[in-house]
Design a protein around this motif. Sequence first.
Motif, PDB file in Angstrom:
ATOM      1  N   LEU A   1      82.595  11.998  -2.405  1.00  0.00           N
ATOM      2  CA  LEU A   1      81.197  11.817  -2.035  1.00  0.00           C
ATOM      3  C   LEU A   1      80.411  13.112  -2.168  1.00  0.00           C
ATOM      4  O   LEU A   1      80.933  14.214  -1.915  1.00  0.00           O
ATOM      5  CB  LEU A   1      81.095  11.284  -0.614  1.00  0.00           C
ATOM      6  CG  LEU A   1      81.370   9.783  -0.497  1.00  0.00           C
ATOM      7  CD1 LEU A   1      81.707   9.395   0.922  1.00  0.00           C
ATOM      8  CD2 LEU A   1      80.182   8.983  -1.000  1.00  0.00           C
ATOM      9  N   THR A  49      73.900  10.243  -0.113  1.00  0.00           N
ATOM     10  CA  THR A  49      73.323   9.896   1.181  1.00  0.00           C
ATOM     11  C   THR A  49      72.232   8.847   1.022  1.00  0.00           C
ATOM     12  O   THR A  49      71.292   9.023   0.244  1.00  0.00           O
ATOM     13  CB  THR A  49      72.749  11.149   1.860  1.00  0.00           C
ATOM     14  OG1 THR A  49      73.809  12.056   2.149  1.00  0.00           O
ATOM     15  CG2 THR A  49      72.022  10.786   3.151  1.00  0.00           C
ATOM     16  N   VAL A 101      76.201  12.210   3.756  1.00  0.00           N
ATOM     17  CA  VAL A 101      77.176  13.153   3.224  1.00  0.00           C
ATOM     18  C   VAL A 101      76.638  14.563   3.429  1.00  0.00           C
ATOM     19  O   VAL A 101      75.583  14.910   2.895  1.00  0.00           O
ATOM     20  CB  VAL A 101      77.447  12.895   1.735  1.00  0.00           C
ATOM     21  CG1 VAL A 101      78.549  13.829   1.239  1.00  0.00           C
ATOM     22  CG2 VAL A 101      77.830  11.439   1.504  1.00  0.00           C
TER      23      VAL A 101
END
Length: 122
Positions: A85, A90, A120
């Motif tokens: 990620l 996000t 994230v």
Amino acid sequence: VQLQASGGGLVQAGGSLRLSCAASGGTFSSYYMGWFRQAPGKEREFVAAISRYGDITTYVDSVKGRFAISRDNRKNTVYLLMNSLKPEDTAVYYCAAALDHASVVSGTVAYWGQGTQVTVSS
């Protein structure tokens, strides 16, 4: 059809999350399923889609090789496994159901689930 997404949270860059979306009130295997996301200040975008029996998957280029969509028709659930990620992942993630592949990819879906927040951190 009602869709209930879950599994979001806060994760560090490089980490992983698995989102789930449970369906009820319809014949789950009749639908192509998809995941979308919407970051703050941006439009909702397509992330991934899967065919009725899971033999065909489609991804936006930015997540290819990192995300994997799957489904379990016995459990009426679709998943999105997110690896490696990045902060730019996000967003609020939404699951969706559509009657064909073109519809789910274009966002012309029959049903939307509520979103689940993925954040994230760098």
